[in-house]
Write a protein that holds these residues in place. Sequence first.
Motif, PDB file in Angstrom:
ATOM      1  N   PRO A 251     114.677  32.039  12.501  1.00  0.00           N
ATOM      2  CA  PRO A 251     113.747  32.727  11.366  1.00  0.00           C
ATOM      3  C   PRO A 251     112.244  32.673  12.242  1.00  0.00           C
ATOM      4  O   PRO A 251     111.896  31.942  13.031  1.00  0.00           O
ATOM      5  CB  PRO A 251     113.506  31.653  10.374  1.00  0.00           C
ATOM      6  N   ASN A 252     111.665  33.845  12.267  1.00  0.00           N
ATOM      7  CA  ASN A 252     110.277  34.301  12.716  1.00  0.00           C
ATOM      8  C   ASN A 252     109.108  33.699  11.805  1.00  0.00           C
ATOM      9  O   ASN A 252     108.594  34.428  11.089  1.00  0.00           O
ATOM     10  CB  ASN A 252     110.131  35.749  12.946  1.00  0.00           C
ATOM     11  N   VAL A 253     109.357  32.204  11.787  1.00  0.00           N
ATOM     12  CA  VAL A 253     108.269  31.925  10.797  1.00  0.00           C
ATOM     13  C   VAL A 253     107.289  31.135  11.836  1.00  0.00           C
ATOM     14  O   VAL A 253     107.660  30.099  12.511  1.00  0.00           O
ATOM     15  CB  VAL A 253     108.996  30.960   9.895  1.00  0.00           C
ATOM     16  N   HIS A 254     106.190  31.256  11.511  1.00  0.00           N
ATOM     17  CA  HIS A 254     105.025  30.710  12.658  1.00  0.00           C
ATOM     18  C   HIS A 254     103.712  30.275  12.088  1.00  0.00           C
ATOM     19  O   HIS A 254     103.299  30.891  10.979  1.00  0.00           O
ATOM     20  CB  HIS A 254     104.998  31.900  13.629  1.00  0.00           C
ATOM     21  N   TYR A 255     102.969  29.461  12.721  1.00  0.00           N
ATOM     22  CA  TYR A 255     101.618  28.993  12.449  1.00  0.00           C
ATOM     23  C   TYR A 255     100.687  30.182  12.793  1.00  0.00           C
ATOM     24  O   TYR A 255     100.559  30.696  13.504  1.00  0.00           O
ATOM     25  CB  TYR A 255     101.188  27.838  13.053  1.00  0.00           C
ATOM     26  N   LYS A 256     100.173  30.753  11.496  1.00  0.00           N
ATOM     27  CA  LYS A 256      99.076  31.624  11.791  1.00  0.00           C
ATOM     28  C   LYS A 256      98.264  31.737  10.556  1.00  0.00           C
ATOM     29  O   LYS A 256      98.422  31.632   9.399  1.00  0.00           O
ATOM     30  CB  LYS A 256      99.589  32.899  12.062  1.00  0.00           C
ATOM     31  N   ASP A 257      96.719  31.643  10.918  1.00  0.00           N
ATOM     32  CA  ASP A 257      95.948  31.957   9.750  1.00  0.00           C
ATOM     33  C   ASP A 257      95.712  33.618   9.663  1.00  0.00           C
ATOM     34  O   ASP A 257      95.154  33.824  10.568  1.00  0.00           O
ATOM     35  CB  ASP A 257      94.540  31.045  10.088  1.00  0.00           C
ATOM     36  N   SER A 258      96.357  33.976   8.793  1.00  0.00           N
ATOM     37  CA  SER A 258      96.422  35.627   8.674  1.00  0.00           C
ATOM     38  C   SER A 258      95.092  36.100   8.618  1.00  0.00           C
ATOM     39  O   SER A 258      95.182  37.282   9.194  1.00  0.00           O
ATOM     40  CB  SER A 258      97.569  36.073   7.652  1.00  0.00           C
ATOM     41  N   LEU A 259      94.156  35.539   8.313  1.00  0.00           N
ATOM     42  CA  LEU A 259      92.911  36.106   7.817  1.00  0.00           C
ATOM     43  C   LEU A 259      91.907  36.000   9.055  1.00  0.00           C
ATOM     44  O   LEU A 259      90.915  36.425   9.162  1.00  0.00           O
ATOM     45  CB  LEU A 259      91.997  35.803   6.829  1.00  0.00           C
ATOM     46  N   SER A 260      92.270  35.316  10.334  1.00  0.00           N
ATOM     47  CA  SER A 260      91.430  35.002  11.379  1.00  0.00           C
ATOM     48  C   SER A 260      91.735  36.115  12.409  1.00  0.00           C
ATOM     49  O   SER A 260      92.612  37.095  11.994  1.00  0.00           O
ATOM     50  CB  SER A 260      91.963  33.595  12.005  1.00  0.00           C
ATOM     51  N   GLU A 261      91.309  36.141  13.517  1.00  0.00           N
ATOM     52  CA  GLU A 261      91.589  37.067  14.817  1.00  0.00           C
ATOM     53  C   GLU A 261      92.914  37.115  15.005  1.00  0.00           C
ATOM     54  O   GLU A 261      93.526  38.184  15.361  1.00  0.00           O
ATOM     55  CB  GLU A 261      90.679  36.605  15.882  1.00  0.00           C
ATOM     56  N   ALA A 262      93.825  35.816  14.847  1.00  0.00           N
ATOM     57  CA  ALA A 262      94.942  36.017  15.118  1.00  0.00           C
ATOM     58  C   ALA A 262      95.900  36.937  14.276  1.00  0.00           C
ATOM     59  O   ALA A 262      96.891  37.697  15.076  1.00  0.00           O
ATOM     60  CB  ALA A 262      95.863  34.606  14.847  1.00  0.00           C
ATOM     61  N   GLY A 263      95.470  37.466  13.321  1.00  0.00           N
ATOM     62  CA  GLY A 263      96.287  38.428  12.369  1.00  0.00           C
ATOM     63  C   GLY A 263      95.983  39.780  12.712  1.00  0.00           C
ATOM     64  O   GLY A 263      96.392  40.598  12.463  1.00  0.00           O
ATOM     65  N   ASP A 264      94.827  40.004  13.912  1.00  0.00           N
ATOM     66  CA  ASP A 264      94.386  41.291  14.386  1.00  0.00           C
ATOM     67  C   ASP A 264      95.926  41.815  15.004  1.00  0.00           C
ATOM     68  O   ASP A 264      95.994  43.151  14.991  1.00  0.00           O
ATOM     69  CB  ASP A 264      93.485  41.333  15.220  1.00  0.00           C
ATOM     70  N   SER A 265      96.689  40.992  15.711  1.00  0.00           N
ATOM     71  CA  SER A 265      97.549  41.486  16.414  1.00  0.00           C
ATOM     72  C   SER A 265      98.790  42.159  15.623  1.00  0.00           C
ATOM     73  O   SER A 265      99.936  42.496  16.049  1.00  0.00           O
ATOM     74  CB  SER A 265      98.248  40.235  17.328  1.00  0.00           C
ATOM     75  N   ASP A 266      98.855  41.899  14.366  1.00  0.00           N
ATOM     76  CA  ASP A 266      99.948  42.173  13.475  1.00  0.00           C
ATOM     77  C   ASP A 266      99.666  43.816  12.859  1.00  0.00           C
ATOM     78  O   ASP A 266     100.455  44.084  11.925  1.00  0.00           O
ATOM     79  CB  ASP A 266     100.038  41.334  11.932  1.00  0.00           C
ATOM     80  N   ALA A 267      98.911  44.471  13.203  1.00  0.00           N
ATOM     81  CA  ALA A 267      98.391  45.790  12.836  1.00  0.00           C
ATOM     82  C   ALA A 267      99.713  46.838  13.017  1.00  0.00           C
ATOM     83  O   ALA A 267     100.220  46.752  14.156  1.00  0.00           O
ATOM     84  CB  ALA A 267      97.238  46.372  13.366  1.00  0.00           C
ATOM     85  N   GLY A 268     100.087  47.368  11.903  1.00  0.00           N
ATOM     86  CA  GLY A 268     101.200  48.547  11.947  1.00  0.00           C
ATOM     87  C   GLY A 268     102.541  47.891  12.369  1.00  0.00           C
ATOM     88  O   GLY A 268     103.436  48.464  12.677  1.00  0.00           O
ATOM     89  N   LYS A 269     102.695  46.529  12.111  1.00  0.00           N
ATOM     90  CA  LYS A 269     104.036  46.084  12.659  1.00  0.00           C
ATOM     91  C   LYS A 269     105.207  46.153  11.548  1.00  0.00           C
ATOM     92  O   LYS A 269     106.264  45.992  11.831  1.00  0.00           O
ATOM     93  CB  LYS A 269     103.769  44.575  12.995  1.00  0.00           C
TER      94      LYS A 269
END
Length: 490
Positions: A251-269
């Motif tokens: 499973p692709n389940v990861h630690y991430k605060d989606s609203l932080s800069e870390a969430g920027d890499s998820d654009a359009g995925k």
Amino acid sequence: MGCMLQNDVRNTIDRVWDAFWSGGISNPLEVIEQITYLLFMRRLDMNQQRAEKKANRTHQPIEHPIFAEDQRHLRWSVFSEQSPEAMYRTVSEEVFPFLRSMGGEESSYAEQMKDARFTIPTPMLLAKTVDMLSEIDLSNTDMNGDLYEYLLSKIASSGVNGQFRTPRHIIELMVAMMEPGPQDTICDPACGTAGFLVAASEHVREHHPEILRDPALRARYASGMFHGYDFDHTMLRIGSMNLMLHGIDDPNVHYKDSLSEAGDSDAGKYSLILANPPFSGSLDYEATSAALLRVVKTKKTELLFLAHFLRMLEPGGRAAVIVPEGVLFGSTTAHKKLRRMLVEEQKLAAVIKLPSGVFKPYAGVSTAILAFTKTDAGGTDDVWFYDVHADGYSLDDKRSPIEANDLPDVLARWEHRGDESERSRARTEQSFTVPKAEIAAQDYDLSLNRYKEIEYEEEAHREPGEILDEIDSLDSGIAADIAALRELLA
């Protein structure tokens, strides 16, 4: 919809639960985590047994053995037969280190499990728990799901950061509306125990059985299709084990605060987002993604999550998400801007108002499901509204099953929302459509009550003279009774 848990399984889980409490572990998440580790160990052993049977049939070596020959003693079928003291030593000193190193360094499972701690305090409690869990038939995937749901339902108090579990029947409605298929890449950026991802995986398996037959599709199903993020490590461990119990091996389940800069890499995925993001979470404004704040300047997590969902979707991607009612009519600039974006720049399909007891006993907040497609070019013609009165459970803290349930009707009408039969419904009905121009004229207010019309029934009133005559005769009756009483007393 899964098979409801048999009473004997519920009773077994209740007995295990009580054993933990009397053994001194009273934090429900810790109990669930320890039971999950044990269930997971048993599941690993079953998977290896299945692989061994196949190897015997085909006379081929086992493709991906979980346990090497010298690790036989780490298997459930072996250690569960040991004396309590020996079992306790094996599990604490060998099985847990094995779990922590499973799946290689790269897998998300290894990432969750590196902190796995064995906290069952005594050999007796371990032996008792292992015995009780051995009674449960884990060969049925639906059963695994229901078992896990029942365990999770025991997290009765609301978690931190406004986290609470989304009821499974609401999740299943949203998944059925979105109809995930083999080509989807699905994400829940606030996944908690992974309920949406599990339900989506079940839907795909049921409606697209080819996914388990075609090796390429199967590989994608096992590792590339489902993605979840959360910033609570315990939830992530429970969520990734939940997915693995449902046949998603990596499973692709990861630690991430989606609203932080870390969430920027998820654009359009992603092609599909299913989520119930935290509503009243405490927000670290400094750590919030600057890109997100440029879209909508607010501290309200529910608004930032909506903006993030739009950012995460690929063009043509769709979403079904739960929002607190305030999102629909809030009057701040950020509220209005986001609603305007959904209606004017994307394709907003539906607003489904849920009754306020749906999340009891966790929270009494009123919510709605929003369904939309990312187009970046508009496309909203009409918005379909549905007013859910009943979801099959009482709307008090007990949430006992009842007859009344609008959810099958929501799904049936949703599937016909473009047909004349649905578009011509009066606004006094439970569902109706509202043209985009009218919503724009109302400052993009999306609350159902803004557009619903109430039917007032004509009440038939009796003639005033008739009522007065009745009062007269009642009065004289009373007077006669009083006179009779006086005579008795005289």
